[in-house]
Design a protein around this motif. Structure first.
Motif, short mmCIF file in Angstrom:
data_model
loop_
_atom_site.label_atom_id
_atom_site.label_comp_id
_atom_site.label_asym_id
_atom_site.label_seq_id
_atom_site.Cartn_x
_atom_site.Cartn_y
_atom_site.Cartn_z
N TYR A 10 -2.03 2.67 4.08
CA TYR A 10 -2.96 1.83 3.34
C TYR A 10 -3.42 2.55 2.08
N LYS A 11 -3.78 1.76 1.10
CA LYS A 11 -4.25 2.23 -0.20
C LYS A 11 -5.77 2.43 -0.14
N THR A 12 -6.26 3.46 -0.85
CA THR A 12 -7.70 3.71 -0.89
C THR A 12 -8.22 3.58 -2.32
N ARG A 21 -3.54 7.58 -7.22
CA ARG A 21 -4.23 6.84 -6.17
C ARG A 21 -3.81 7.40 -4.82
N TRP A 23 -2.96 7.10 -0.99
CA TRP A 23 -2.54 6.22 0.08
C TRP A 23 -2.53 7.08 1.34
N SER A 39 -2.74 12.12 3.39
CA SER A 39 -2.92 11.39 2.13
C SER A 39 -1.77 11.73 1.20
N ASP A 44 -1.24 5.26 -10.08
CA ASP A 44 -2.28 4.25 -9.93
C ASP A 44 -1.70 2.86 -10.22
#
Length: 105
Positions: A10-12, A21, A23, A39, A44
């Motif tokens: 999942y992306k944060t 970014r 993930w 992570s 991005d």
């Protein structure tokens, strides 16, 4: 990933020091017990497109948002090695109006 378990990602909203970014990837065994959480920093403004598993490698394809195409697009392919449990990625650019129509390994 069959007998190797389940990989959830999942992306944060978090960025790392390089403004990538974060993930998160979590590996669960076949009995759904989490084995690890890592992570991974990706460019991005990416969204997930597709994934394929070939042998002991899982390929995740990401592309930048169509809303942010001022000078063209870009993609990133994240590769996960099931045996070594390591990640690596490659990046590339796309022409201004290009779309990803498929992905094969």
């Amino acid at each position: 990933m069959g007998q190797n378990g389940l990989l959830v990602f999942y992306k944060t909203n978090q960025l790392n020091a390089k403004s990538n970014r974060l993930w998160y990837y979590a590996l669960f065994g076949i009995h759904m017990k989490q084995k690890w959480l890592r992570s991974i920093g990706l460019s991005d403004n990416l969204f997930f497109v597709n994934q394929k598993q070939v042998g002991h490698t899982v390929y995740f394809v990401f592309k930048n948002s169509d809303k942010i195409k001022k000078q063209g697009g870009y993609y990133e392919i994240l590769m996960y090695n099931i045996i070594t449990q390591t990640f690596r990625n490659i990046k590339g650019s796309l022409p201004l109006k290009a779309k990803i129509s498929g992905f094969a390994v």
